[in-house]
Write an enzyme that holds these catalytic residues in place. Structure first.
Site, short mmCIF file in Angstrom:
data_model
loop_
_atom_site.label_atom_id
_atom_site.label_comp_id
_atom_site.label_asym_id
_atom_site.label_seq_id
_atom_site.Cartn_x
_atom_site.Cartn_y
_atom_site.Cartn_z
N ARG A 228 0.85 -1.20 0.00
CA ARG A 228 0.00 0.00 0.00
C ARG A 228 0.88 1.24 0.00
NH1 ARG A 228 -1.30 1.60 4.56
NH2 ARG A 228 -2.20 -0.31 5.39
N TYR B 36 -16.67 16.83 -15.64
CA TYR B 36 -17.03 15.42 -15.71
C TYR B 36 -18.09 15.14 -14.63
CZ TYR B 36 -16.50 10.39 -15.09
OH TYR B 36 -16.73 9.05 -14.98
N ASP C 83 -7.58 19.07 -14.35
CA ASP C 83 -7.88 17.74 -14.86
C ASP C 83 -7.48 17.74 -16.34
OD1 ASP C 83 -9.07 15.49 -15.99
OD2 ASP C 83 -10.85 15.61 -14.71
N LYS D 197 -8.33 6.67 -19.31
CA LYS D 197 -8.57 7.18 -20.66
C LYS D 197 -7.28 7.13 -21.48
CE LYS D 197 -12.37 7.87 -18.41
NZ LYS D 197 -12.72 9.13 -17.76
C1 LIG Z 1 -13.28 9.56 -16.53
C2 LIG Z 1 -12.95 10.91 -16.04
C3 LIG Z 1 -12.74 11.16 -14.67
C4 LIG Z 1 -12.90 10.09 -13.62
O1 LIG Z 1 -11.90 9.13 -13.70
P1 LIG Z 1 -12.13 7.57 -13.27
O2 LIG Z 1 -10.84 6.94 -13.65
O3 LIG Z 1 -13.32 7.07 -14.01
O4 LIG Z 1 -12.35 7.58 -11.79
C5 LIG Z 1 -12.40 12.44 -14.30
N1 LIG Z 1 -12.28 13.44 -15.21
C6 LIG Z 1 -12.48 13.23 -16.52
C7 LIG Z 1 -12.32 14.37 -17.48
C8 LIG Z 1 -12.82 11.98 -16.98
O5 LIG Z 1 -13.04 11.79 -18.29
#
Ligand SMILES: *Cc1c(COP(=O)(O)O)cnc(C)c1O
Length: 380
Positions: A48, A100, A172, A197
């Site tokens: 961890r 998001y 982000d 992604k």
């Molecule tokens: C998918 C996504 C998230 C969340 O991420 P997870 O890996 O699904 O927890 C946050 N911000 C954006 C822009 C996303 O496309």
């Protein structure tokens, strides 16, 4: 000697493994590590806290985002939650109003109950961010481009405003990837990725990351990574390491494909409007050129009609998979109002223009001609 991005995506942070010379980073599938005498170990005690596969991934991610440090988490949302956990009840956060859906849900349904306070503003306008800031504002949270409306936020301008008032800026960067955009170079303090992604890129892992430069903030977040324990396993870390090696190649192709599809959609009579930062018609095309090295693989468009036309179209595509998520090698298509953004209340969706005829495409790396032919038959 500093290398170009495509070289660093293959090599940064990666050395042959010490005991065997294995060229590819092994999957250290272990929870614990032998100690020679109590407290005498080789830097690893418990997985961890640290795991060698994860350590290599974090080193490579820091390099690619022009950061000093990276920390990985079990998901994109748990990495945002770690940032929120640096704050205390009563602290105020200014966030973009077009986020998001899961981030919006984390802010309003989880973090507000812990006493954090949020103002959601139209962050495309830096003055709106400034106007919302108070003495208690500790963090400005941005997405750029936004999901799904592909609005852009001027990272440098907002960072200047936030720093003047003593707040940190988190970006982000999921939609761009560091291949196209590096917010830390523009003044942001924290970059976050849903590596689910583009960074992993193969739609087979859920994982998140934070990248940053400040040593004190890193130590605080590393403490939280271990204390909360939302860490990814070694196998998933290895999959992302594998995905990163082709990040530059993939991003180039995503952008070539998206530009072609966007231009084709823009002239189609059954399409009302196309949003893609690489189109001259995008209201922030100039900022897109200035702030990033490319326009990415995400397109949003408004089909002529409403829910019924959207449904018919989305049920007729064949090569595009109707699914949530984005950033994989395969093209995905979806209906934000019903799918990814259902957790955004209808009145907020209406306010930001997230309508029932809005369709989001994540353009994969397939042959562009095949993608266009599929959209053509579905629109016809
Ligand atoms: C998918 C996504 C998230 C969340 O991420 P997870 O890996 O699904 O927890 C946050 N911000 C954006 C822009 C996303 O496309």
């Amino acid at each position: 000697m500093s290398h170009q991005f495509a070289t660093r995506a293959v090599h940064a942070g990666i050395e042959p493994e010490a005991t065997s010379g294995a060229v590819m980073t092994p999957i250290f599938q272990t929870s614990t590590y032998a100690q020679a005498s109590p407290g005498e170990h080789k830097g690893y005690e418990y997985s961890r806290t640290d795991n060698p596969t994860r350590t290599v991934l974090q080193a490579q991610l820091a390099d690619l985002e022009s950061a000093n440090h990276a920390l990985v988490f079990a998901s994109g949302l748990s990495s945002i939650d770690a940032v929120l956990n640096t704050l205390s009840a009563g602290d105020h956060i200014v966030a973009g109003d077009d986020l998001y859906g899961g981030t919006y849900r984390l802010f309003t349904k989880v973090a507000e109950r812990r006493g954090l306070q949020f103002s959601f503003v139209r962050a495309q306008d830096p003055q709106a961010v400034e106007a919302a800031m108070t003495d208690r504002t500790k963090l400005v949270w941005l997405e750029t481009p936004t999901n799904p409306l592909l609005n852009l936020v001027d990272i440098a301008a907002v960072s200047k405003i936030a720093h003047a008032k003593g707040a940190l800026v988190g970006v982000d960067n999921t939609f761009r990837s560091p291949y196209f955009q590096r917010p830390l170079e523009l003044g942001a303090d924290i970059v976050m990725h849903s590596m689910t992604k583009y960074l992993n890129g193969h739609s087979d892992v859920v994982m998140g990351a934070l990248m940053l430069r400040d040593q004190g903030l890193y130590e605080r977040l590393k403490f939280l990574q271990n204390s909360i324990g939302a860490v990814p396993g070694p196998f998933d870390c290895w999959l992302v390491l594998r995905g990163l090696k082709t990040l530059a190649l993939r991003m180039r192709q995503h952008a070539v494909g998206a530009q072609a599809v966007a231009e084709w959609l823009e002239q189609h009579p059954k399409v009302e409007r196309v949003l893609y930062p690489g189109l001259a018609s995008h209201p922030q095309h100039e900022l897109a050129k200035r702030q990033a090295d490319g326009f990415g693989g995400m397109i949003t468009f408004f089909i002529k009609g409403g829910l019924e036309e959207s449904r018919r179209f989305l049920s007729t595509v064949k090569l595009h998979t109707l699914a949530e998520s984005l950033g994989g090698v395969e093209s995905l298509i979806e209906h934000p109002a019903i799918m990814t953004h259902a957790s955004v209340p209808p009145e907020v969706r209406a306010q930001i223009g997230l309508t029932d005829n809005l369709i989001r495409v994540s353009v994969g790396i397939e042959a562009v001609e095949d993608l266009i032919a599929d959209l053509d038959q579905a629109l016809g």
